[in-house]
Design a protein around this motif. Structure first.
Motif, PDB file in Angstrom:
ATOM      1  N   GLU A  50       1.009  -1.234  -0.087  1.00 34.01           N
ATOM      2  CA  GLU A  50       0.274  -0.185  -0.163  1.00 34.01           C
ATOM      3  C   GLU A  50       0.899   1.136   0.387  1.00 34.01           C
ATOM      4  O   GLU A  50       1.434   1.287   0.907  1.00 34.01           O
ATOM      5  CB  GLU A  50      -0.901  -0.107   1.679  1.00 34.01           C
ATOM      6  CG  GLU A  50      -1.732   1.474   1.342  1.00 34.01           C
ATOM      7  CD  GLU A  50      -2.617   1.131   2.334  1.00 34.01           C
ATOM      8  OE1 GLU A  50      -3.247   2.192   2.642  1.00 34.01           O
ATOM      9  OE2 GLU A  50      -2.526   0.905   3.219  1.00 34.01           O
ATOM     10  N   ARG A  51       0.598   2.236  -0.678  1.00 42.37           N
ATOM     11  CA  ARG A  51       0.966   3.450  -0.957  1.00 42.37           C
ATOM     12  C   ARG A  51       0.889   4.266  -0.138  1.00 42.37           C
ATOM     13  O   ARG A  51      -0.471   5.156   0.286  1.00 42.37           O
ATOM     14  CB  ARG A  51       1.066   4.257  -2.399  1.00 42.37           C
ATOM     15  CG  ARG A  51       1.848   5.072  -2.251  1.00 42.37           C
ATOM     16  CD  ARG A  51       1.893   5.798  -3.417  1.00 42.37           C
ATOM     17  NE  ARG A  51       3.123   7.268  -3.635  1.00 42.37           N
ATOM     18  CZ  ARG A  51       3.766   6.936  -4.858  1.00 42.37           C
ATOM     19  NH1 ARG A  51       4.524   5.308  -4.732  1.00 42.37           N
ATOM     20  NH2 ARG A  51       5.253   7.970  -5.026  1.00 42.37           N
ATOM     21  N   SER A  52       0.974   3.928   1.166  1.00 37.33           N
ATOM     22  CA  SER A  52       0.306   5.007   2.726  1.00 37.33           C
ATOM     23  C   SER A  52       0.471   5.662   3.249  1.00 37.33           C
ATOM     24  O   SER A  52       1.459   6.783   2.435  1.00 37.33           O
ATOM     25  CB  SER A  52       0.353   3.773   3.972  1.00 37.33           C
ATOM     26  OG  SER A  52       1.420   4.077   4.166  1.00 37.33           O
ATOM     27  N   ASP A  53      -0.173   7.137   3.846  1.00 32.80           N
ATOM     28  CA  ASP A  53       0.402   8.532   4.118  1.00 32.80           C
ATOM     29  C   ASP A  53       1.782   8.657   5.030  1.00 32.80           C
ATOM     30  O   ASP A  53       2.197   9.562   4.802  1.00 32.80           O
ATOM     31  CB  ASP A  53      -1.116   9.123   4.793  1.00 32.80           C
ATOM     32  CG  ASP A  53      -1.767   9.363   4.341  1.00 32.80           C
ATOM     33  OD1 ASP A  53      -2.496   9.456   2.763  1.00 32.80           O
ATOM     34  OD2 ASP A  53      -2.664   9.552   4.858  1.00 32.80           O
ATOM     35  N   ARG A  54       1.551   7.592   5.991  1.00 33.80           N
ATOM     36  CA  ARG A  54       2.572   7.745   7.002  1.00 33.80           C
ATOM     37  C   ARG A  54       3.779   7.407   5.895  1.00 33.80           C
ATOM     38  O   ARG A  54       5.295   7.494   6.064  1.00 33.80           O
ATOM     39  CB  ARG A  54       2.486   6.359   7.667  1.00 33.80           C
ATOM     40  CG  ARG A  54       2.878   4.371   7.734  1.00 33.80           C
ATOM     41  CD  ARG A  54       2.360   3.889   8.968  1.00 33.80           C
ATOM     42  NE  ARG A  54       2.246   2.684   8.311  1.00 33.80           N
ATOM     43  CZ  ARG A  54       2.496   1.588   9.065  1.00 33.80           C
ATOM     44  NH1 ARG A  54       1.507   2.005  10.452  1.00 33.80           N
ATOM     45  NH2 ARG A  54       2.712  -0.005   9.092  1.00 33.80           N
ATOM     46  N   VAL A  55       4.085   5.920   4.608  1.00 27.48           N
ATOM     47  CA  VAL A  55       5.823   6.023   3.999  1.00 27.48           C
ATOM     48  C   VAL A  55       5.434   6.832   3.184  1.00 27.48           C
ATOM     49  O   VAL A  55       6.651   7.239   3.212  1.00 27.48           O
ATOM     50  CB  VAL A  55       5.538   4.301   3.476  1.00 27.48           C
ATOM     51  CG1 VAL A  55       4.566   4.708   1.680  1.00 27.48           C
ATOM     52  CG2 VAL A  55       6.750   3.605   3.140  1.00 27.48           C
ATOM     53  N   GLU A  56       4.540   7.610   2.240  1.00 27.65           N
ATOM     54  CA  GLU A  56       5.374   9.507   2.125  1.00 27.65           C
ATOM     55  C   GLU A  56       4.865  10.079   2.081  1.00 27.65           C
ATOM     56  O   GLU A  56       6.536  11.000   1.940  1.00 27.65           O
ATOM     57  CB  GLU A  56       3.481   9.539   1.106  1.00 27.65           C
ATOM     58  CG  GLU A  56       2.907   8.247  -0.084  1.00 27.65           C
ATOM     59  CD  GLU A  56       1.868   9.598  -0.603  1.00 27.65           C
ATOM     60  OE1 GLU A  56       1.447  10.094  -0.190  1.00 27.65           O
ATOM     61  OE2 GLU A  56       1.735   8.648  -1.491  1.00 27.65           O
ATOM     62  N   ALA A  57       5.021   9.930   4.100  1.00 25.17           N
ATOM     63  CA  ALA A  57       5.902  11.281   4.877  1.00 25.17           C
ATOM     64  C   ALA A  57       7.512  10.539   5.102  1.00 25.17           C
ATOM     65  O   ALA A  57       8.169  11.464   4.819  1.00 25.17           O
ATOM     66  CB  ALA A  57       5.150  11.106   5.790  1.00 25.17           C
ATOM     67  N   LEU A  58       8.048   9.336   5.365  1.00 24.84           N
ATOM     68  CA  LEU A  58       8.744   8.629   5.075  1.00 24.84           C
ATOM     69  C   LEU A  58       9.368   9.729   3.781  1.00 24.84           C
ATOM     70  O   LEU A  58      11.008   9.976   4.018  1.00 24.84           O
ATOM     71  CB  LEU A  58       8.554   7.896   5.708  1.00 24.84           C
ATOM     72  CG  LEU A  58      10.153   7.296   5.941  1.00 24.84           C
ATOM     73  CD1 LEU A  58      11.064   7.386   6.807  1.00 24.84           C
ATOM     74  CD2 LEU A  58       9.958   5.532   5.948  1.00 24.84           C
ATOM     75  N   ASP A  59       9.262   9.358   3.015  1.00 19.04           N
ATOM     76  CA  ASP A  59      10.043   9.626   1.290  1.00 19.04           C
ATOM     77  C   ASP A  59       9.914  10.358   1.364  1.00 19.04           C
ATOM     78  O   ASP A  59      11.052  11.174   1.317  1.00 19.04           O
ATOM     79  CB  ASP A  59       8.728   8.924  -0.164  1.00 19.04           C
ATOM     80  CG  ASP A  59       9.263   9.078  -0.907  1.00 19.04           C
ATOM     81  OD1 ASP A  59      10.094   8.266  -0.747  1.00 19.04           O
ATOM     82  OD2 ASP A  59       8.565   9.219  -1.767  1.00 19.04           O
ATOM     83  N   ALA A  60       8.572  11.845   1.586  1.00 20.43           N
ATOM     84  CA  ALA A  60       9.405  12.851   1.704  1.00 20.43           C
ATOM     85  C   ALA A  60      10.938  13.145   2.517  1.00 20.43           C
ATOM     86  O   ALA A  60      11.690  14.554   2.122  1.00 20.43           O
ATOM     87  CB  ALA A  60       8.148  14.023   2.674  1.00 20.43           C
ATOM     88  N   ALA A  61      10.572  12.699   4.189  1.00 24.37           N
ATOM     89  CA  ALA A  61      11.700  13.604   4.881  1.00 24.37           C
ATOM     90  C   ALA A  61      13.310  12.629   4.748  1.00 24.37           C
ATOM     91  O   ALA A  61      13.957  13.291   4.600  1.00 24.37           O
ATOM     92  CB  ALA A  61      11.204  12.278   5.939  1.00 24.37           C
ATOM     93  N   LEU A  62      12.924  11.874   3.812  1.00 27.24           N
ATOM     94  CA  LEU A  62      14.267  10.852   3.004  1.00 27.24           C
ATOM     95  C   LEU A  62      14.586  11.326   1.685  1.00 27.24           C
ATOM     96  O   LEU A  62      15.871  11.858   2.282  1.00 27.24           O
ATOM     97  CB  LEU A  62      14.149   9.540   2.838  1.00 27.24           C
ATOM     98  CG  LEU A  62      14.124   8.835   3.985  1.00 27.24           C
ATOM     99  CD1 LEU A  62      13.398   7.395   3.783  1.00 27.24           C
ATOM    100  CD2 LEU A  62      15.410   8.822   5.024  1.00 27.24           C
ATOM    101  N   SER A  63      13.941  12.614   1.132  1.00 29.19           N
ATOM    102  CA  SER A  63      13.953  12.628  -0.253  1.00 29.19           C
ATOM    103  C   SER A  63      14.670  14.378   0.509  1.00 29.19           C
ATOM    104  O   SER A  63      15.821  14.547  -1.045  1.00 29.19           O
ATOM    105  CB  SER A  63      12.881  12.751  -0.885  1.00 29.19           C
ATOM    106  OG  SER A  63      12.406  11.151  -1.349  1.00 29.19           O
ATOM    107  N   GLU A  64      14.468  14.346   0.904  1.00 34.14           N
ATOM    108  CA  GLU A  64      15.047  16.023   1.161  1.00 34.14           C
ATOM    109  C   GLU A  64      16.087  15.778   1.659  1.00 34.14           C
ATOM    110  O   GLU A  64      17.036  17.272   2.039  1.00 34.14           O
ATOM    111  CB  GLU A  64      13.893  17.237   1.957  1.00 34.14           C
ATOM    112  CG  GLU A  64      13.581  16.371   3.554  1.00 34.14           C
ATOM    113  CD  GLU A  64      12.425  17.587   3.885  1.00 34.14           C
ATOM    114  OE1 GLU A  64      11.933  18.444   3.207  1.00 34.14           O
ATOM    115  OE2 GLU A  64      12.373  17.280   5.055  1.00 34.14           O
ATOM    116  N   SER A  65      16.575  14.934   2.505  1.00 32.45           N
ATOM    117  CA  SER A  65      17.619  14.792   2.806  1.00 32.45           C
ATOM    118  C   SER A  65      19.128  14.458   1.849  1.00 32.45           C
ATOM    119  O   SER A  65      18.872  13.301   1.528  1.00 32.45           O
ATOM    120  CB  SER A  65      17.647  13.453   3.780  1.00 32.45           C
ATOM    121  OG  SER A  65      16.930  12.988   4.646  1.00 32.45           O
TER     122      SER A  65
END
Length: 307
Positions: free
Chosen positions: A153-168
């Motif tokens: 599933e493409r969940s909100d919580r994994v998308e938020a993790l993706d955003a945090a790692l992607s901006e690092s």
């Protein structure tokens, strides 16, 4: 967001430093001399993607940290169950625990301890170690971190993790379509690279130069892929050739973390690697003689290093 890094070694320390540089609230769980250095001097990351120095709260007691949004779980696979039993103080109702470990069983072991609803799968492609206490050395690999919900599933919580790692900075962040595919895909390579360098006590360059050893390297990859497909993991058809091409291009002096642990009298991740292949193969009725051979050769060493 509030992150705890449980196991702030080569992989976890690198992730923690990059997330802290991006402005996140990061706490480290470590032990021994490394913890003492983190507490007194902070952490230095020496990386092919750029160095950084961070001063982050570090402890060996998760109760000092309290509930977090995300826990990056980066301990050795043989420590998974014991470490999972200590993770409870970091968990709130919505806390996500992301496993960045070697092997294909860690997520299940974690779920058995803390509940599947907390667990997200992850894969790390990075060559990094603790060079000295308080110092993480990133010497190779793309620093690519792949993660995803176990059910796809493409969940909100994994998308938020993706955003945090992607901006690092210094992190190549990838949200997987199917994390099981990614876990088994890396597993196929690491079993060959770890198994052959540890069993032969030689680097990849000399293994490539031996027709018999190079053929065994390939057969280990093939066996793992066969087991994965028998478990209905949809690995790409070119997985074997892809990894052989990749291995041909590795620095000829490259070994593996399994070889390092073997030659430095440390506990081996053997049961999470080749032992796991053998167990999964038995479950699905697949023959894996090359992985069985590596397991048999290294099992006495694993026993010795656990004493």
């Amino acid at each position: 967001m509030k992150f705890a890094v449980f196991g702030a070694g080569g992989v976890g320390g690198y992730l923690g430093a990059r997330l802290a540089d991006a402005g996140h609230d990061v706490h480290l769980v470590a032990r021994g001399d490394h913890l003492a250095a983190l507490e007194s001097n902070g952490m230095r990351v020496e990386s092919i993607h750029g160095d950084t120095n961070v001063e982050l709260p570090a402890t060996d007691d998760p109760a000092d940290i309290g509930p977090c949004d995300y826990v990056l779980f980066c301990v050795k696979a043989h420590d998974t169950r014991d470490a999972a039993a200590d993770i409870e103080p970091l968990l709130g109702d919505e806390t996500v625990v992301v496993s960045f470990q070697n092997g294909v069983d860690n997520e299940r072991w974690l779920a058995e301890e803390i509940g599947e609803e907390h667990v997200v799968g992850g894969v790390a492609y990075i060559f990094s170690t603790i060079g000295d206490p308080g110092v993480v050395e990133h010497t190779g690999g793309p620093a690519r971190f792949i993660y995803g919900e176990l059910d796809g599933e493409r969940s909100d919580r994994v998308e938020a993790l993706d955003a945090a790692l992607s901006e690092s900075e210094g992190i190549d962040a990838v949200l997987a379509e199917d994390i099981r595919v990614e876990l088994w895909r890396k597993f196929a390579f690491i079993c060959a690279q770890a198994g052959m360098t540890a069993a032969s006590r030689l680097p990849i360059g000399e293994i490539r130069e031996s027709d018999a050893s190079w053929a065994m390297y390939r057969r280990i990859v093939e066996e793992v892929c066969t087991v994965a497909r028998a478990e209905e993991v949809d690995l790409p058809d070119d997985t074997v050739d892809e990894w052989l091409t990749f291995a041909r291009e590795l620095d000829p002096e490259m070994y593996s973390s399994l070889h390092y642990d073997l030659t430095h009298d440390k506990r081996l991740e053997l049961e999470a690697l080749h032992g796991s292949v053998v167990r999964h193969a038995d479950d699905v009725g697949v023959d894996v003689p090359m992985n069985e051979a590596v397991h048999a050769i290294l099992r006495p060493w694993a026993d010795r290093n656990e004493q």
